[in-house]
Design an enzyme around this catalytic site. Structure first.
Site, short mmCIF file in Angstrom:
data_model
loop_
_atom_site.label_atom_id
_atom_site.label_comp_id
_atom_site.label_asym_id
_atom_site.label_seq_id
_atom_site.Cartn_x
_atom_site.Cartn_y
_atom_site.Cartn_z
CD1 TRP A 128 -2.09 2.22 1.96
CD2 TRP A 128 -3.15 0.90 0.37
NE1 TRP A 128 -3.42 2.68 1.52
CE2 TRP A 128 -3.96 1.98 0.43
CE3 TRP A 128 -3.66 -0.18 -0.58
CZ2 TRP A 128 -5.36 2.08 0.09
CZ3 TRP A 128 -4.91 0.07 -1.17
CH2 TRP A 128 -5.86 1.26 -0.72
CD GLU A 165 -2.58 -6.47 6.01
OE1 GLU A 165 -3.77 -6.30 6.17
OE2 GLU A 165 -1.92 -5.39 5.84
CB CYS A 171 3.97 4.84 3.61
SG CYS A 171 3.36 6.48 3.19
CB VAL A 172 -0.26 5.08 7.58
CG1 VAL A 172 -1.81 5.15 7.77
CG2 VAL A 172 0.23 3.58 8.03
CB THR A 191 -12.26 7.55 8.24
OG1 THR A 191 -11.04 6.78 7.83
CG2 THR A 191 -12.87 7.92 7.02
CG HIS A 247 -8.34 3.00 8.05
ND1 HIS A 247 -8.54 1.82 8.31
CD2 HIS A 247 -7.23 2.82 7.15
CE1 HIS A 247 -7.92 0.85 7.63
NE2 HIS A 247 -7.16 1.55 6.65
NE ARG A 275 8.52 13.30 7.76
CZ ARG A 275 8.13 14.45 7.55
NH1 ARG A 275 7.81 14.95 6.44
NH2 ARG A 275 8.11 15.50 8.28
#
Length: 163
Positions: free
Chosen positions: A32, A66, A88-89, A94, A96, A135
């Site tokens: 992701w 995961e 990476c998020v 939301t 989440h 980054r």
């Protein structure tokens, strides 16, 4: 791993890494946000190559949640001197984001407390894509490279406690 804003080459002591004979590293990388995670992975691989380490295993998992499972599986094999979790998020609209970040952070901490191999946290948690790009090889260096340096240092540290 904190971002080093001083990019001058004058302070080479900050980049002197210990040598670890036969270093083996496992890297688990989230698919992701792969534009970012691929760049972080390449930053890590560049450091290992520069330092002369070739025994690097890469595994991919779907997302950041995961990563803990993937890192746990690698750590349990006993084949690696260090494991790196790369993800990476990017904040959305939301909650989440908070759940995913907490899951990865707590998972990494748990593995470090329960496994015999250091697990390095290289998960960007940013407000937007530009912060992630900065980054992952942009204006704020490459956190993947910093994770590789941390893996080498922690593998060396761990080796001082082995029989």
């Amino acid at each position: 791993m904190s971002t080093q804003l001083n990019h001058s080459e004058g302070n080479s002591a900050l980049h002197q890494l210990p040598h670890v004979d036969g270093l083996t590293v496992g890297i688990v990388c989230a698919e992701w946000n792969n534009q970012i995670t691929d760049a972080l992975l390449q930053g890590a691989l560049d450091v290992f190559s520069k330092e002369g380490y070739e025994d690097i295993t890469i595994a991919h998992v779907p997302g950041t949640v995961e990563l803990t499972y993937g890192a746990a599986q690698m750590a349990r094999t006993g084949r690696y001197d260090a494991v790196i979790m790369i993800g990476c998020v990017i904040r959305g609209g939301t909650p989440h984001f908070d759940y995913v970040c907490d899951n990865a952070t707590q998972g990494c901490a748990f593995l470090n407390a329960t496994q015999d191999v250091p697990v390095i946290f290289c998960v960007l948690t940013t407000d937007d894509m530009q912060q992630a790009l900065d980054r992952a090889g942009g204006a704020l260096c490459n956190k993947g490279a910093e994770a590789a340096e941390a893996a080498i240092k922690m593998a060396h540290f761990a080796s001082t406690f082995s029989k």
